[in-house]
Design a protein around this motif. Structure first.
Motif, PDB file in Angstrom:
ATOM      1  N   PRO A 103      19.173  74.000  75.594  1.00  0.00           N
ATOM      2  CA  PRO A 103      18.891  74.993  74.854  1.00  0.00           C
ATOM      3  C   PRO A 103      18.800  76.438  75.768  1.00  0.00           C
ATOM      4  O   PRO A 103      18.351  76.429  76.804  1.00  0.00           O
ATOM      5  N   THR A 104      19.521  77.352  75.220  1.00  0.00           N
ATOM      6  CA  THR A 104      19.332  78.699  75.801  1.00  0.00           C
ATOM      7  C   THR A 104      17.974  79.280  75.470  1.00  0.00           C
ATOM      8  O   THR A 104      17.387  78.776  74.470  1.00  0.00           O
ATOM      9  N   LYS A 105      17.411  80.492  76.104  1.00  0.00           N
ATOM     10  CA  LYS A 105      16.296  81.032  75.948  1.00  0.00           C
ATOM     11  C   LYS A 105      16.881  81.938  74.651  1.00  0.00           C
ATOM     12  O   LYS A 105      17.368  82.914  74.695  1.00  0.00           O
ATOM     13  N   SER A 106      16.204  81.638  73.507  1.00  0.00           N
ATOM     14  CA  SER A 106      16.620  82.232  72.055  1.00  0.00           C
ATOM     15  C   SER A 106      16.090  83.659  72.312  1.00  0.00           C
ATOM     16  O   SER A 106      14.963  83.803  72.607  1.00  0.00           O
ATOM     17  N   ASN A 107      16.825  84.643  71.655  1.00  0.00           N
ATOM     18  CA  ASN A 107      16.429  85.940  71.730  1.00  0.00           C
ATOM     19  C   ASN A 107      16.540  86.604  70.341  1.00  0.00           C
ATOM     20  O   ASN A 107      16.927  87.968  70.214  1.00  0.00           O
TER      21      ASN A 107
ATOM     22  N   ARG B 198      22.903  77.154  72.627  1.00  0.00           N
ATOM     23  CA  ARG B 198      22.953  76.041  73.570  1.00  0.00           C
ATOM     24  C   ARG B 198      24.208  76.169  74.642  1.00  0.00           C
ATOM     25  O   ARG B 198      24.741  77.365  74.522  1.00  0.00           O
ATOM     26  N   MET B 199      23.880  75.828  75.731  1.00  0.00           N
ATOM     27  CA  MET B 199      24.719  75.951  77.088  1.00  0.00           C
ATOM     28  C   MET B 199      24.945  74.635  77.691  1.00  0.00           C
ATOM     29  O   MET B 199      24.220  73.829  77.449  1.00  0.00           O
ATOM     30  N   ALA B 200      26.179  74.659  78.313  1.00  0.00           N
ATOM     31  CA  ALA B 200      26.566  73.378  79.210  1.00  0.00           C
ATOM     32  C   ALA B 200      25.880  73.567  80.554  1.00  0.00           C
ATOM     33  O   ALA B 200      25.416  74.766  81.224  1.00  0.00           O
ATOM     34  N   GLY B 201      25.188  72.322  80.867  1.00  0.00           N
ATOM     35  CA  GLY B 201      24.343  72.274  82.261  1.00  0.00           C
ATOM     36  C   GLY B 201      24.875  70.740  82.673  1.00  0.00           C
ATOM     37  O   GLY B 201      24.994  69.926  82.230  1.00  0.00           O
ATOM     38  N   ILE B 202      24.604  70.734  84.011  1.00  0.00           N
ATOM     39  CA  ILE B 202      24.672  69.723  84.867  1.00  0.00           C
ATOM     40  C   ILE B 202      23.297  69.254  85.511  1.00  0.00           C
ATOM     41  O   ILE B 202      22.825  70.106  86.057  1.00  0.00           O
ATOM     42  N   ALA B 203      23.026  67.950  85.115  1.00  0.00           N
ATOM     43  CA  ALA B 203      21.591  67.561  85.441  1.00  0.00           C
ATOM     44  C   ALA B 203      21.590  67.297  87.179  1.00  0.00           C
ATOM     45  O   ALA B 203      22.378  67.294  87.689  1.00  0.00           O
TER      46      ALA B 203
END
Length: 188
Positions: A132-136, A143-148
């Protein structure tokens, strides 16, 4: 280096250990007066200390196995730092047959780390996730892509594919496959 060394000595002391010797190469000579009354035992630059060399080789082996479990051919510095930290965590979470305890891991003895809890969700380093992105309250993506990267006290840390920076989240969705575009983004 000085700050980290003092922090390390403090952590050992907090757990009831008394640091009396510090073995190092000549690079730490400048810290000798800082760590007194701890005795600094220096080794020559070209000398070989078997225990240290074996420890380094073990770290390299664990790190290498983590690298080869991922589909990436090049890794950003953030992922390399996390790989080494995770290798250290892996080595400290299991007790050693030749250690001072048959039940407790080095991490439990020195840092008070609890036993590994394999019931909680676990992400492997390098896993592709939607986070999740920081909603504003705008029309921007949620949502955004991320690598664990690795587990934290409150969730998990990720490398944002948008910025390349570390972000921490309490929730995520692990994707079952890693598309080529994600691999390319990590390489970039």
């Amino acid at each position: 280096v000085k700050k980290h060394l003092i922090e390390m000595i403090y952590e050992y002391t907090q757990r009831g250990f008394h640091v009396i010797e510090l073995h190092s190469d000549s690079e730490f000579e400048c810290l000798e007066s800082t760590i007194k009354p701890i005795v600094l035992i220096r080794y020559r630059k070209d000398s070989h200390v078997g225990e240290v060399e074996r420890s380094i080789e073990t770290m390299k082996t664990v790190t290498r196995s983590l690298v080869h479990s991922m589909p990436y051919k090049k890794l950003p510095n953030l992922m390399i730092e996390e790989l080494v930290a995770q290798a250290e965590d892996i080595l400290n979470i299991f007790h050693s047959r030749r250690g001072i305890s048959k039940d407790m891991s080095p991490g439990a003895i020195v840092m008070g780390t609890p036993k590994a809890d394999y019931k909680n969700s676990h992400l492997d380093i390098g896993a592709y996730c939607q986070i999740p992105t920081k909603s504003n309250n705008t029309q921007s993506a949620r949502r955004m892509a991320g690598i664990a990267l690795r587990r934290t006290r409150t969730g998990h840390s990720f490398m944002s594919l948008a910025t390349g920076e570390r972000v921490e989240r309490q929730s995520w969705t692990e994707m079952t496959s890693i598309p080529y575009i994600v691999v390319s983004a990590v390489h970039a």
